[in-house]
Scaffold this motif. Structure first.
Motif, PDB file in Angstrom:
ATOM      1  N   LYS A 147       8.954  -8.915   8.486  1.00 27.58           N
ATOM      2  CA  LYS A 147      11.061 -10.035   8.718  1.00 27.58           C
ATOM      3  C   LYS A 147      11.741  -9.524   8.295  1.00 27.58           C
ATOM      4  O   LYS A 147      12.678  -8.638   8.365  1.00 27.58           O
ATOM      5  CB  LYS A 147      10.431 -11.069   9.692  1.00 27.58           C
ATOM      6  CG  LYS A 147      11.629 -11.901  10.634  1.00 27.58           C
ATOM      7  CD  LYS A 147      10.997 -12.734  10.958  1.00 27.58           C
ATOM      8  CE  LYS A 147      12.368 -13.197  11.958  1.00 27.58           C
ATOM      9  NZ  LYS A 147      11.935 -14.638  12.130  1.00 27.58           N
ATOM     10  N   TRP A 148      11.882 -10.176   7.089  1.00 28.41           N
ATOM     11  CA  TRP A 148      13.351  -9.934   5.978  1.00 28.41           C
ATOM     12  C   TRP A 148      13.234  -7.943   5.341  1.00 28.41           C
ATOM     13  O   TRP A 148      14.407  -7.848   5.331  1.00 28.41           O
ATOM     14  CB  TRP A 148      12.764 -10.496   4.902  1.00 28.41           C
ATOM     15  CG  TRP A 148      13.201 -11.657   5.806  1.00 28.41           C
ATOM     16  CD1 TRP A 148      13.506 -12.423   6.722  1.00 28.41           C
ATOM     17  CD2 TRP A 148      13.252 -13.320   4.432  1.00 28.41           C
ATOM     18  NE1 TRP A 148      12.897 -13.625   6.645  1.00 28.41           N
ATOM     19  CE2 TRP A 148      12.730 -13.993   5.533  1.00 28.41           C
ATOM     20  CE3 TRP A 148      13.699 -13.576   3.568  1.00 28.41           C
ATOM     21  CZ2 TRP A 148      12.965 -16.214   5.908  1.00 28.41           C
ATOM     22  CZ3 TRP A 148      13.765 -14.631   2.937  1.00 28.41           C
ATOM     23  CH2 TRP A 148      13.616 -16.170   4.147  1.00 28.41           C
ATOM     24  N   VAL A 149      12.327  -7.522   4.707  1.00 30.60           N
ATOM     25  CA  VAL A 149      12.552  -6.205   4.622  1.00 30.60           C
ATOM     26  C   VAL A 149      11.980  -5.462   5.738  1.00 30.60           C
ATOM     27  O   VAL A 149      13.052  -4.192   5.620  1.00 30.60           O
ATOM     28  CB  VAL A 149      11.701  -6.203   3.921  1.00 30.60           C
ATOM     29  CG1 VAL A 149      12.686  -4.896   2.565  1.00 30.60           C
ATOM     30  CG2 VAL A 149      12.145  -7.533   2.325  1.00 30.60           C
ATOM     31  N   GLY A 150      10.839  -5.414   6.383  1.00 28.43           N
ATOM     32  CA  GLY A 150      10.505  -4.163   7.860  1.00 28.43           C
ATOM     33  C   GLY A 150       9.223  -3.307   7.044  1.00 28.43           C
ATOM     34  O   GLY A 150       8.990  -2.308   7.527  1.00 28.43           O
ATOM     35  N   ILE A 151       8.643  -3.862   5.603  1.00 28.56           N
ATOM     36  CA  ILE A 151       7.660  -3.099   5.062  1.00 28.56           C
ATOM     37  C   ILE A 151       6.777  -3.805   5.594  1.00 28.56           C
ATOM     38  O   ILE A 151       6.129  -4.989   4.274  1.00 28.56           O
ATOM     39  CB  ILE A 151       7.736  -2.586   3.847  1.00 28.56           C
ATOM     40  CG1 ILE A 151       9.661  -2.185   3.351  1.00 28.56           C
ATOM     41  CG2 ILE A 151       6.929  -2.602   2.721  1.00 28.56           C
ATOM     42  CD1 ILE A 151       8.785  -0.747   3.889  1.00 28.56           C
ATOM     43  N   PRO A 152       5.822  -3.033   5.584  1.00 29.39           N
ATOM     44  CA  PRO A 152       4.009  -3.734   5.564  1.00 29.39           C
ATOM     45  C   PRO A 152       3.421  -4.027   4.689  1.00 29.39           C
ATOM     46  O   PRO A 152       3.995  -2.978   3.526  1.00 29.39           O
ATOM     47  CB  PRO A 152       3.220  -2.673   6.724  1.00 29.39           C
ATOM     48  CG  PRO A 152       4.016  -1.513   6.887  1.00 29.39           C
ATOM     49  CD  PRO A 152       5.948  -1.353   6.227  1.00 29.39           C
ATOM     50  N   VAL A 153       2.828  -5.110   4.192  1.00 25.42           N
ATOM     51  CA  VAL A 153       2.344  -5.287   3.283  1.00 25.42           C
ATOM     52  C   VAL A 153       1.201  -6.201   3.085  1.00 25.42           C
ATOM     53  O   VAL A 153       0.440  -6.316   4.372  1.00 25.42           O
ATOM     54  CB  VAL A 153       2.572  -6.245   2.139  1.00 25.42           C
ATOM     55  CG1 VAL A 153       4.164  -5.302   1.541  1.00 25.42           C
ATOM     56  CG2 VAL A 153       2.927  -7.910   2.644  1.00 25.42           C
ATOM     57  N   THR A 154      -0.387  -5.556   2.243  1.00 23.05           N
ATOM     58  CA  THR A 154      -1.746  -5.985   1.957  1.00 23.05           C
ATOM     59  C   THR A 154      -1.688  -7.313   1.446  1.00 23.05           C
ATOM     60  O   THR A 154      -1.232  -7.058   0.022  1.00 23.05           O
ATOM     61  CB  THR A 154      -2.471  -5.027   2.292  1.00 23.05           C
ATOM     62  OG1 THR A 154      -2.567  -4.324   3.224  1.00 23.05           O
ATOM     63  CG2 THR A 154      -4.149  -5.879   2.592  1.00 23.05           C
ATOM     64  N   VAL A 155      -2.468  -8.423   1.431  1.00 25.16           N
ATOM     65  CA  VAL A 155      -1.619  -9.402   0.421  1.00 25.16           C
ATOM     66  C   VAL A 155      -3.889  -9.648  -0.058  1.00 25.16           C
ATOM     67  O   VAL A 155      -4.618  -9.436   1.509  1.00 25.16           O
ATOM     68  CB  VAL A 155      -1.575 -11.017   0.746  1.00 25.16           C
ATOM     69  CG1 VAL A 155      -1.626 -12.307  -0.201  1.00 25.16           C
ATOM     70  CG2 VAL A 155      -0.602 -10.790   1.209  1.00 25.16           C
ATOM     71  N   GLY A 156      -4.346  -9.444  -1.309  1.00 29.16           N
ATOM     72  CA  GLY A 156      -5.868  -9.477  -1.287  1.00 29.16           C
ATOM     73  C   GLY A 156      -5.692 -11.201  -2.437  1.00 29.16           C
ATOM     74  O   GLY A 156      -4.358 -11.628  -3.018  1.00 29.16           O
ATOM     75  N   ILE A 157      -6.036 -12.512  -2.226  1.00 28.95           N
ATOM     76  CA  ILE A 157      -6.503 -13.096  -2.597  1.00 28.95           C
ATOM     77  C   ILE A 157      -7.676 -13.243  -3.912  1.00 28.95           C
ATOM     78  O   ILE A 157      -8.574 -13.037  -2.975  1.00 28.95           O
ATOM     79  CB  ILE A 157      -5.916 -14.263  -2.070  1.00 28.95           C
ATOM     80  CG1 ILE A 157      -4.841 -13.892  -1.274  1.00 28.95           C
ATOM     81  CG2 ILE A 157      -6.027 -15.574  -2.499  1.00 28.95           C
ATOM     82  CD1 ILE A 157      -3.752 -15.090  -0.424  1.00 28.95           C
ATOM     83  N   GLY A 158      -7.391 -13.533  -4.606  1.00 29.40           N
ATOM     84  CA  GLY A 158      -8.663 -13.792  -5.812  1.00 29.40           C
ATOM     85  C   GLY A 158      -8.416 -15.356  -6.866  1.00 29.40           C
ATOM     86  O   GLY A 158      -7.331 -14.700  -7.552  1.00 29.40           O
TER      87      GLY A 158
END
Length: 403
Positions: free
Chosen positions: A125-136
């Motif tokens: 929403k704020w930048v317009g770039i899609p990201v993927t979040v990986g958590i471990g």
DNA sequence: TCTGGGGTCCTAGGACCC
DNA sequence: TCTGGGGTCCTAGGACCC
């Protein structure tokens, strides 16, 4: 817990941000001289375009499918990256910017899913770039999670033990081609298998680096989150030439340009260099290529452009052989150390220092290269960028227009 | 014809020192 | 014929990353 935030197809996404008509279309971003593919949209990946292939090899494919081409536009990508990192910085007590399109962060809450989703939505929403979040639990496991998340096309993914079974060992962060070959030869084909191996055995096979990866896959932290950005230990500038260069004067122009750029980078991080390594090669794809390199010591450690240019040109002249067609020139500033005001024994002359500061101030105000070495006027080594987009966010005369 | 750029870390071996 | 032990620093090469 750690999260890895990875921008999807970052350079391609940056281009689409300002030209939304390219959404859902195959698009690739090219390296210097429009030589190789360095980023691909999902649609381009689906057409079988590999990372790093030279453009000439996929020309027919590009034309057949109308794939959009973009020359690399690093001022744009760098600025968008800074915006993404700023948003992430506001969501965690500790952020480690790992590369232009990736960051590790400490997850400040128990609700991992909620955090993952919120990171994605906020950056979107704020930048317009899609990201993927990986958590471990570790960086390597967060990377595994991000790999799975991207494959399943989800906003985020939390690593669980079953995931390791699905990840080929060569896809594990820290396992490149050579390590993967060694592991496969011993029957280790998946991340799960590597995690199950004995760390001592892995150490004998791959050294401590490989062992750390093994430990991280088992959930043991070998690479903690880093606090601040460490100053670089090496600063290099190099370019390939689209056409081979035979003329020493043209090379001198390039050397001066690279040295000036290296000086800017040194001053930006507050370091001095003690020497300069100069590299000069002919076409590495032709038989018997020439690879020359030489080290030039600087009389006193410095980050001023003038002595760096002088040293770069001196090195170049040493390496230059008449009659060869050069394809690449580069310099590497060596012996970097923080500026400490010098010692009792270093001669200090304030005048050249003040001159450099004045030049920097003028260039900052009136534009880069407003004042530069006259050698730089020779810039016919500069290659073409045939499909360059605007610097939408960092140049006044290239701002997007709304009508 | 056309093939990117910029980094990091580890290891082994040699030079040198006491 | 016998030929130490321990340390540091530097460099080159190889592996990895984006």
């Amino acid at each position: 817990m750690l999260a890895l935030v990875d921008c999807n197809n970052f350079y391609a996404s940056c281009e689409r941000l300002f030209q939304p008509s390219y959404r859902r279309k195959p698009l690739i971003v090219l390296s210097n001289n429009d030589g190789c593919v360095i980023a691909r949209s999902n649609e381009a990946k689906a057409l079988g375009i590999e990372m790093g292939v030279p453009l000439f090899k996929i020309r027919p494919l590009v034309e057949r499918h109308g794939i959009a081409l973009f020359s690399s536009n690093f001022p744009l990508y760098g600025d968008i990256s800074a915006r993404v990192m700023q948003v992430l910085g506001g969501m965690t007590p500790q952020l480690e910017v790992y590369s232009i399109d990736e960051a590790f962060m400490e997850v400040p809450t128990q609700d991992l899913g909620c955090f993952g989703r919120e990171v994605h939505l906020r950056v979107r929403k704020w930048v317009g770039i899609p990201v993927t979040v990986g958590i471990g639990k570790t960086k390597t496991l967060a990377k595994v999670a991000s790999f799975i998340g991207k494959r399943r096309n989800t906003l985020y993914h939390i690593c669980d033990s079953k995931d390791l079974l699905q990840v080929p060992v060569g896809e594990v962060w820290g396992i490149g081609r050579a390590f993967a070959t060694k592991l496969k030869r011993r029957g280790i084909h998946t991340a799960a298998c590597l995690a199950g191996a004995s760390p001592d055995q892995v150490r004998r096979l791959l050294g401590v680096v490989g062992m750390r990866t093994c430990l991280e896959l088992r959930g043991e932290i070998a690479y903690p989150l880093e606090k601040g950005p460490e100053p670089k230990k090496n600063i290099g500038v190099s370019r390939s030439f689209s056409q081979g260069v035979t003329d020493l004067e043209v090379l001198r122009g390039a050397a001066a340009h690279f040295a000036e750029r290296a000086g800017e980078k040194l001053r930006a991080q507050g370091s001095h260099a003690a020497g300069l390594m100069v590299f000069l090669n002919t076409d590495r794809f032709q038989p018997n290529p020439y690879f020359g390199h030489t080290h030039v010591a600087l009389c006193t450690s410095t980050n001023r452009s003038a002595p760096l240019i002088k040293a770069a040109c001196a090195g170049l002249v040493q390496l230059f052989r008449h009659g060869l067609k050069y394809k690449k020139l580069g310099i590497l500033a060596t012996g970097l150390a923080p500026i400490d005001g010098g010692s009792l024994f270093t001669p200090y002359d304030a005048k050249p220092q003040r001159m450099q500061e004045s030049i920097d101030a003028i260039n900052k105000r009136y534009g880069r290269h407003c004042i530069q070495s006259a050698l730089n006027l020779r810039n016919d080594w500069l290659g073409g960028k045939n499909s360059l987009s605007n610097r939408y966010t960092t140049a006044w005369d290239e701002l997007p227009e709304v009508s």
